[in-house]
Design a protein around this motif. Structure first.
Motif, PDB file in Angstrom:
ATOM      1  N   ARG A   1       0.840  -1.205   0.000  1.00 35.37           N
ATOM      2  CA  ARG A   1       0.000   0.000   0.000  1.00 35.37           C
ATOM      3  C   ARG A   1       0.873   1.253   0.000  1.00 35.37           C
ATOM      4  NH1 ARG A   1      -4.401   1.573  -1.642  1.00 35.37           N
ATOM      5  NH2 ARG A   1      -5.470  -0.124  -0.642  1.00 35.37           N
ATOM      6  N   GLU A   2       1.929   1.260   0.803  1.00 32.16           N
ATOM      7  CA  GLU A   2       2.833   2.405   0.873  1.00 32.16           C
ATOM      8  C   GLU A   2       3.435   2.714  -0.505  1.00 32.16           C
ATOM      9  OE1 GLU A   2       7.007   3.754   3.047  1.00 32.16           O
ATOM     10  OE2 GLU A   2       5.922   2.023   3.840  1.00 32.16           O
TER      11      GLU A   2
ATOM     12  N   ASP B   1       0.709   3.977  -2.931  1.00 31.72           N
ATOM     13  CA  ASP B   1       0.394   5.384  -2.638  1.00 31.72           C
ATOM     14  C   ASP B   1       1.496   6.301  -3.154  1.00 31.72           C
ATOM     15  OD1 ASP B   1      -1.949   4.556  -1.419  1.00 31.72           O
ATOM     16  OD2 ASP B   1      -1.203   4.827   0.630  1.00 31.72           O
TER      17      ASP B   1
ATOM     18  N   ARG C   1       1.174   6.685  -6.905  1.00 29.52           N
ATOM     19  CA  ARG C   1       0.037   7.516  -7.317  1.00 29.52           C
ATOM     20  C   ARG C   1       0.256   9.005  -7.034  1.00 29.52           C
ATOM     21  NH1 ARG C   1      -2.979   3.137  -4.586  1.00 29.52           N
ATOM     22  NH2 ARG C   1      -3.785   1.827  -6.244  1.00 29.52           N
ATOM     23  N   GLN C   2       1.122   9.316  -6.078  1.00 26.53           N
ATOM     24  CA  GLN C   2       1.352  10.707  -5.691  1.00 26.53           C
ATOM     25  C   GLN C   2       2.124  11.429  -6.797  1.00 26.53           C
ATOM     26  OE1 GLN C   2       3.849  11.062  -2.265  1.00 26.53           O
ATOM     27  NE2 GLN C   2       3.431  13.241  -2.013  1.00 26.53           N
TER      28      GLN C   2
END
Length: 172
Positions: A51-52, A55, A58-59
């Motif tokens: 997940r990290e 994320d 996607r940033q």
């Protein structure tokens, strides 16, 4: 642990021989051989590492080249597809088609790192696979472009994972 002759302090992943491993399909092209690195990634994945990294991917970064991560991830997946297509034998293609059907066999062969579908451009599936891909495909040459925005050298997810493992989690 296998080591690379150009960088003896770095674990070297192993390339799988085929997409067919007996009765089991193998979507990953490279596997980590260092048990300490595998264990560290297992632990991190259990704590939300996938997940990290998803994320982080996607940033959007501010500045001129805000899409460098997307391009780097796309490049890693395209390279996996290219390598897989070059290594698969005609016999393996026939086995895949027989087992999965033509459509699914084609999708399997055209998948990216760890079998990620081409349309899932912002999902990290397996940190182990990205790190192994990065270690196998990154240049050990001092002339290589190892800048954070390089999208052609190795795998940006694998590179980011190794940075996090080393600097935040204390893995050498």
């Amino acid at each position: 642990m296998a080591t690379d002759s150009l960088a003896s302090d770095r674990p070297t992943p192993e390339r799988t021989k085929s997409t067919m491993n007996g009765p089991k399909l193998v979507s990953g092209m490279f596997r980590l051989s260092c048990p300490l690195l595998v264990e560290a990634i297992d632990e991190w994945e259990g704590e939300g590492g996938v997940r990290e990294l998803s994320d982080w991917l996607r940033q959007k970064d501010k500045g001129e080249d805000g899409d460098w991560k997307e391009r780097g991830y796309d490049n890693a997946n395209r390279m996996q597809k290219k390598i897989r297509m070059e290594l698969v034998s005609d016999e393996d293609r026939e086995k895949l088609s027989s087992r999965l059907g033509e459509y699914n066999a084609k999708r399997f062969l055209e998948s990216g790192v760890a079998g990620i579908p081409a349309d899932q451009t912002f999902n990290v599936k397996c940190i182990h696979a990205h790190v192994a891909d990065h270690l196998c495909r990154c240049s050990t040459s001092p002339e290589s472009d190892a800048s954070p925005t390089s999208v052609t050298d190795g795998n940006i997810i694998g590179r980011r994972a190794l940075e996090i493992l080393q600097y935040r989690r204390g893995v050498p």
